[in-house]
Scaffold this motif. Sequence first.
Motif, short mmCIF file in Angstrom:
data_model
loop_
_atom_site.label_atom_id
_atom_site.label_comp_id
_atom_site.label_asym_id
_atom_site.label_seq_id
_atom_site.Cartn_x
_atom_site.Cartn_y
_atom_site.Cartn_z
N THR A 118 0.72 -1.02 -0.05
CA THR A 118 -0.06 0.15 -0.03
C THR A 118 0.85 1.12 -0.09
N PHE A 119 0.59 2.24 -1.09
CA PHE A 119 1.69 3.37 -1.05
C PHE A 119 0.85 4.37 -1.99
N VAL A 120 1.40 5.55 -1.69
CA VAL A 120 1.05 6.80 -2.46
C VAL A 120 2.48 7.30 -2.85
N ARG A 121 2.77 7.47 -4.11
CA ARG A 121 3.92 8.20 -4.59
C ARG A 121 3.78 9.38 -5.66
N SER A 122 4.34 10.35 -5.75
CA SER A 122 4.30 11.41 -6.90
C SER A 122 5.47 10.91 -7.92
N ARG A 123 5.44 11.42 -8.86
CA ARG A 123 6.34 11.36 -9.78
C ARG A 123 7.86 11.75 -9.38
N ASP A 146 0.42 13.02 -24.34
CA ASP A 146 0.07 14.30 -23.53
C ASP A 146 0.07 14.18 -22.10
N CYS A 147 1.05 13.32 -21.57
CA CYS A 147 1.01 13.23 -20.20
C CYS A 147 2.33 13.27 -19.53
N ASP A 148 2.53 13.79 -18.25
CA ASP A 148 3.64 14.36 -17.59
C ASP A 148 3.81 13.97 -16.15
N ASP A 149 3.46 14.67 -15.42
CA ASP A 149 3.69 14.57 -14.02
C ASP A 149 2.41 13.77 -13.53
N PHE A 150 2.76 12.88 -12.53
CA PHE A 150 1.54 11.87 -12.20
C PHE A 150 1.49 11.61 -10.71
N ILE A 151 0.58 11.13 -10.05
CA ILE A 151 0.32 10.49 -8.65
C ILE A 151 -0.06 9.04 -8.91
N MET A 152 0.63 8.28 -8.26
CA MET A 152 0.07 6.83 -8.24
C MET A 152 -0.15 6.20 -6.66
N ALA A 153 -1.49 5.71 -6.65
CA ALA A 153 -1.79 5.21 -5.52
C ALA A 153 -2.08 3.74 -5.57
N MET A 154 -1.57 2.61 -4.89
CA MET A 154 -2.03 1.47 -4.69
C MET A 154 -2.26 0.91 -3.51
N SER A 155 -3.41 -0.17 -3.14
CA SER A 155 -3.57 -0.28 -1.79
C SER A 155 -3.81 -1.73 -2.00
N ALA A 156 -3.07 -2.71 -1.26
CA ALA A 156 -3.20 -4.17 -1.00
C ALA A 156 -4.71 -4.64 -0.44
N PHE A 177 1.58 18.50 -9.99
CA PHE A 177 0.89 18.08 -8.88
C PHE A 177 1.49 18.66 -7.45
N GLU A 178 0.72 19.17 -6.45
CA GLU A 178 1.07 19.67 -5.24
C GLU A 178 0.54 18.83 -4.31
N GLU A 179 0.93 19.11 -2.94
CA GLU A 179 0.45 18.43 -1.86
C GLU A 179 -0.84 18.14 -1.62
N ARG A 182 -1.98 15.28 -3.86
CA ARG A 182 -1.63 14.32 -3.48
C ARG A 182 -2.34 13.89 -2.05
N LEU A 183 -2.72 14.69 -1.24
CA LEU A 183 -3.74 14.29 -0.16
C LEU A 183 -5.18 13.88 -0.59
N LEU A 184 -5.64 14.57 -1.54
CA LEU A 184 -6.95 14.26 -2.18
C LEU A 184 -6.99 12.70 -2.68
N VAL A 185 -5.83 12.29 -3.47
CA VAL A 185 -5.90 11.16 -3.89
C VAL A 185 -5.73 10.20 -3.00
#
Length: 276
Positions: A118-123, A146-156, A177-179, A182-185
């Motif tokens: 389980t994690f949340v990571r920004s690019r 047309d994609c660049d910056d990203f936020i990725m969240a995964m949960s076991a 993306f800003e904090e 990230r918090l919303l995601v």
Amino acid sequence: MTQSLAISDVRALLQLLGEVRELGEDPAAWRAHLAKELARLCNARAVVSGELGVRKPKTAAHERAVNGGTCEAAVTALAVGLSGISEGEERKFMADVFWYDHQSDSTLNGLMPLYGSTFVRSREELSANGSWYRSALANERFRRHDCDDFIMAMSAVPGASAICSLELFRAWGAPRFEERERLLVQLVHEELSRDFGARVAQQPRLSPRQRQVLALLRRGLAEKQIAAELDVSPHTVHDYVKALYRAHTVQSRAELLAKLAEPSPPLARLVATAGF
């Protein structure tokens, strides 16, 4: 955590979670709504929401593929919903952005050890700006869509070899993306993953043969017909049927089929069907 979010953000998040839960029995509807509203809240170019099965290495060669950085050797898609990506572009997008071989481009190799956790990571947490904008992954694969910056969240998902995933992408050259985002995601992902995990835990774990028998029962086959279909004895099929009754806490075929007809959330159905 919520102290870093504006009151309006918290209200919007709670409203979105309520709406998604109301649509929970319709996978296409809730994924589309979640993606659309998160894209609006976070000003995202594209959003991907899905459920993935974590592959358990069965051979030495498979284990080397996973450890070597092959995404498709590590996980398999149970269901994926996309927003902001046209239907004709979906297959190419997934191949370029998700299923590429990490051995051929090590830019995001830090992701591989995280699969199944389980994690949340920004690019930026995975690849510093300099490395990212020099990489072929960014300039060829991501930029193509047309994609660049990203936020990725995964949960076991507790009790299953599966993970819920959520990814948001900004357009190429757009501000990172800003904090806040990230918090919303993180918050929406944690809440939905908790919902899924609670329901998946209620699903009985079946053996591959039990799933086969169950599928044939649902098609209306009698035990003798199932035995012929599977090339086993009727006595063996009867034992499997009794095991299915115990697993689902029912006493008869009619009760079993009635219970299976009850709606359940999409991930619970996927995990039960795929056997993760």
